[in-house]
Write a protein that holds these residues in place. Structure first.
Motif, mmCIF file in Angstrom:
data_model
loop_
_atom_site.group_PDB
_atom_site.id
_atom_site.type_symbol
_atom_site.label_atom_id
_atom_site.label_comp_id
_atom_site.label_asym_id
_atom_site.label_seq_id
_atom_site.Cartn_x
_atom_site.Cartn_y
_atom_site.Cartn_z
ATOM 1 N N ILE A 275 44.251 38.038 48.683
ATOM 2 C CA ILE A 275 45.174 37.703 49.771
ATOM 3 C C ILE A 275 46.607 37.568 49.270
ATOM 4 O O ILE A 275 46.869 37.590 48.075
ATOM 5 C CB ILE A 275 44.744 36.385 50.476
ATOM 6 N N GLY A 276 47.529 37.413 50.229
ATOM 7 C CA GLY A 276 48.931 37.227 49.890
ATOM 8 C C GLY A 276 49.705 38.531 49.898
ATOM 9 O O GLY A 276 49.163 39.602 50.207
ATOM 10 N N THR B 160 41.682 35.391 54.266
ATOM 11 C CA THR B 160 41.845 34.016 53.794
ATOM 12 C C THR B 160 40.711 33.137 54.310
ATOM 13 O O THR B 160 40.121 32.339 53.566
ATOM 14 C CB THR B 160 43.205 33.453 54.237
ATOM 15 N N HIS B 161 40.404 33.284 55.592
ATOM 16 C CA HIS B 161 39.289 32.523 56.186
ATOM 17 C C HIS B 161 37.974 32.865 55.485
ATOM 18 O O HIS B 161 37.175 31.966 55.174
ATOM 19 C CB HIS B 161 39.200 32.848 57.678
ATOM 20 N N TRP B 162 37.754 34.140 55.248
ATOM 21 C CA TRP B 162 36.534 34.621 54.578
ATOM 22 C C TRP B 162 36.423 34.003 53.179
ATOM 23 O O TRP B 162 35.366 33.489 52.793
ATOM 24 C CB TRP B 162 36.578 36.138 54.528
ATOM 25 N N ALA B 163 37.533 34.014 52.431
ATOM 26 C CA ALA B 163 37.522 33.436 51.082
ATOM 27 C C ALA B 163 37.289 31.927 51.126
ATOM 28 O O ALA B 163 36.600 31.365 50.266
ATOM 29 C CB ALA B 163 38.833 33.755 50.372
ATOM 30 N N LYS C 193 30.892 27.593 50.573
ATOM 31 C CA LYS C 193 29.451 27.826 50.513
ATOM 32 C C LYS C 193 28.919 27.842 49.089
ATOM 33 O O LYS C 193 27.890 27.210 48.789
ATOM 34 C CB LYS C 193 29.102 29.149 51.204
ATOM 35 N N ILE C 194 29.584 28.587 48.187
ATOM 36 C CA ILE C 194 29.009 28.765 46.840
ATOM 37 C C ILE C 194 29.918 28.245 45.726
ATOM 38 O O ILE C 194 29.573 28.364 44.549
ATOM 39 C CB ILE C 194 28.653 30.253 46.585
ATOM 40 N N GLY C 195 31.079 27.705 46.085
ATOM 41 C CA GLY C 195 31.941 27.098 45.080
ATOM 42 C C GLY C 195 32.722 28.071 44.226
ATOM 43 O O GLY C 195 33.271 27.686 43.185
ATOM 44 N N ILE C 196 32.794 29.321 44.640
ATOM 45 C CA ILE C 196 33.553 30.327 43.887
ATOM 46 C C ILE C 196 34.813 30.679 44.660
ATOM 47 O O ILE C 196 34.744 31.078 45.829
ATOM 48 C CB ILE C 196 32.701 31.597 43.648
ATOM 49 N N LYS C 197 35.957 30.531 43.993
ATOM 50 C CA LYS C 197 37.250 30.783 44.640
ATOM 51 C C LYS C 197 37.733 32.178 44.245
ATOM 52 O O LYS C 197 38.006 32.440 43.062
ATOM 53 C CB LYS C 197 38.269 29.729 44.198
ATOM 54 N N ILE C 198 37.839 33.074 45.216
ATOM 55 C CA ILE C 198 38.225 34.462 44.924
ATOM 56 C C ILE C 198 39.614 34.811 45.459
ATOM 57 O O ILE C 198 40.089 35.936 45.248
ATOM 58 C CB ILE C 198 37.197 35.459 45.510
ATOM 59 N N HIS C 199 40.276 33.866 46.123
ATOM 60 C CA HIS C 199 41.546 34.149 46.793
ATOM 61 C C HIS C 199 42.538 34.910 45.910
ATOM 62 O O HIS C 199 43.134 35.910 46.340
ATOM 63 C CB HIS C 199 42.209 32.855 47.262
ATOM 64 N N ASP C 200 42.726 34.431 44.689
ATOM 65 C CA ASP C 200 43.765 34.975 43.810
ATOM 66 C C ASP C 200 43.207 35.708 42.599
ATOM 67 O O ASP C 200 43.952 36.046 41.676
ATOM 68 C CB ASP C 200 44.679 33.837 43.335
ATOM 69 N N ALA D 243 40.126 41.188 43.071
ATOM 70 C CA ALA D 243 39.396 40.809 44.286
ATOM 71 C C ALA D 243 39.861 41.601 45.495
ATOM 72 O O ALA D 243 39.109 41.794 46.451
ATOM 73 C CB ALA D 243 39.553 39.311 44.556
ATOM 74 N N GLY D 244 41.095 42.078 45.464
ATOM 75 C CA GLY D 244 41.633 42.847 46.580
ATOM 76 C C GLY D 244 41.283 44.323 46.556
ATOM 77 O O GLY D 244 41.689 45.075 47.452
ATOM 78 N N ALA D 245 40.545 44.766 45.556
ATOM 79 C CA ALA D 245 40.180 46.178 45.452
ATOM 80 C C ALA D 245 39.339 46.604 46.651
ATOM 81 O O ALA D 245 38.458 45.872 47.108
ATOM 82 C CB ALA D 245 39.404 46.431 44.166
ATOM 83 N N ALA D 246 39.629 47.798 47.168
ATOM 84 C CA ALA D 246 38.850 48.409 48.253
ATOM 85 C C ALA D 246 38.711 47.488 49.452
ATOM 86 O O ALA D 246 37.611 47.240 49.953
ATOM 87 C CB ALA D 246 37.477 48.842 47.741
ATOM 88 N N GLY D 247 39.831 46.939 49.903
ATOM 89 C CA GLY D 247 39.828 46.098 51.088
ATOM 90 C C GLY D 247 39.103 44.786 50.903
ATOM 91 O O GLY D 247 38.593 44.199 51.850
#
Length: 386
Positions: A199-200, A227-230, A236-243, A247-251
């Motif tokens: 995101i961002g 952002t909502h999805w992340a 749910k699983i404690g993994i932060k993928i926002h940054d 993570a932004g590859a292929a949409g």
């Protein structure tokens, strides 16, 4: 004298193999006795599957899946020559090339079909995967792929949410109970040169959304959706993928792999270099010729010509790059063993003509470049340079 020929496709006109064959003809016209080694290349985008299957003596399997717009399409995945590794090319099931002109819309396009390919391969017993994720038409954060593999994404009323990047904010609950257990037993190598966060301003929506049909208004909306999805994934699983880089590859599918799969990311061209054994084949070469449709400042970010040049430079082999068109910012390539960059367009012509004549133009331009390059390296003999 040995010339290694390792181009990517010239998108819209020549496959990587067709480009390699045209370059060979040009080399042979200039240096009839030259030894040539053809190594069609790719960088994790469209064409990677066929390149790896051909390089390893593998095979392909065709499957009916949902395309990016939800309609049934014929897609395929590959099995490498080891009969253990499955190569899935996202573009085959969820790619830009599958969306008709005027229908691009990342608010509705889905990665569901990519998930169906993975499921089919799991059903066949494969547990080792390479995912080439370039060329996607999607911005759904990999949600569709996960749904195809049993993950349930539910709204406030307990109903399954719809497909596409525009539905992610509808997600209230992530239900993992039916998520395919075989994924934990598997390994996933993600072939991608994208290091953007999810995101961002440098994320999936802002950087890649416009090429998938997003307006400026859509881009901001899609970024909010991701952002909502992340946020939901982290809760749910404690993994932060926002940054997370990549993570932004292929949409945003890169983020889905980081969160829910035993996976690692690797530059796409490096995956292809390994499986084609490019370094070994360059060991006794005098020159390598590579190329692709557009060469510009983005080429240095991990595209095929850059990867080939870096490999060749390590071995002290000079590289020449052929291109359909040459843009700004190519100077950085000279720091990595590239001798010169050449456009194959040799006279004024429109794009349609250039595409139609691409093979002939590539052959002719290669001949002239090779004649010039080898003029001071070898003597002239009757019948041409040798």
């Amino acid at each position: 004298m040995k010339v290694v020929i390792a181009p990517d496709s010239f998108k819209g006109s020549l496959t990587a193999r067709e480009a390699a064959v045209a370059i060979v003809r040009g080399v042979k016209s200039a240096v009839p006795l030259a030894e040539t080694s053809l190594i069609p290349m790719a960088d994790g985008g469209e064409g990677t599957l066929q390149t790896l299957v051909d390089a390893t003596g593998g095979s392909t399997t065709h499957v009916q899946v949902k395309g990016p717009l939800g309609n049934q399409i014929d897609a395929k995945y590959g099995i490498l020559g080891d009969n253990q590794t499955c190569i899935i090319e996202m573009a085959s099931a969820s790619g830009l090339v599958l969306v008709p002109d005027g229908k691009l819309n990342p608010l509705v396009t889905t990665t569901f079909g990519t998930g169906e390919l993975i499921k089919h391969a799991l059903d066949k017993g494969y547990r080792k995967f390479i995912l080439a994720i370039g060329g996607s038409a999607t911005n759904d954060g990999g949600a569709g792929m996960l749904q195809a593999l049993g993950l349930r994404l539910l709204d406030e009323k307990g109903n399954e949410v719809g497909f596409g990047g525009g539905c992610l904010k509808d997600i209230d609950c992530i239900d993992l109970h039916a998520f395919d257990e075989r994924i934990k037993e598997s390994s996933f190598l993600i072939a991608s040169d994208v290091e953007n966060p999810l995101i961002g301003p440098n994320g999936a929506s802002y950087i890649f959304g416009p090429q998938k049909g997003a307006s400026q208004k859509d881009v901001a909306f899609l970024d909010d959706q991701l952002t909502h999805w992340a946020d939901k994934i982290e809760k749910k699983i404690g993994i932060k993928i926002h940054d997370n880089p990549g993570a932004g590859a292929a949409g945003g599918i890169g983020g889905a792999f980081q969160a829910f799969f035993p996976s690692k990311m690797e530059r796409g061209v490096d995956v292809v270099i390994h499986h084609t054994q490019l370094q070994e084949k360059l060991a006794d070469a005098d020159l390598v010729i590579t190329g692709e449709g557009q060469v510009d400042s983005q080429t240095a970010s991990g595209k095929t010509p850059m990867g080939v040049a870096q490999t060749a430079q390590y071995l002290g082999v000079p590289t020449i790059v052929m291109a359909g068109s040459v843009g700004e910012g190519i100077e950085v390539l000279y720091e990595y063993g590239v001798v010169s960059v050449h456009s194959i367009v040799n006279r004024p012509m429109n794009l349609e003509t250039a595409i139609k004549q691409a093979s002939m133009l590539l052959e002719s331009s290669t001949e002239q470049v090779v004649r010039s390059y080898f003029h001071h390296h070898v003597p002239k003999l009757q019948g041409g340079l040798v």
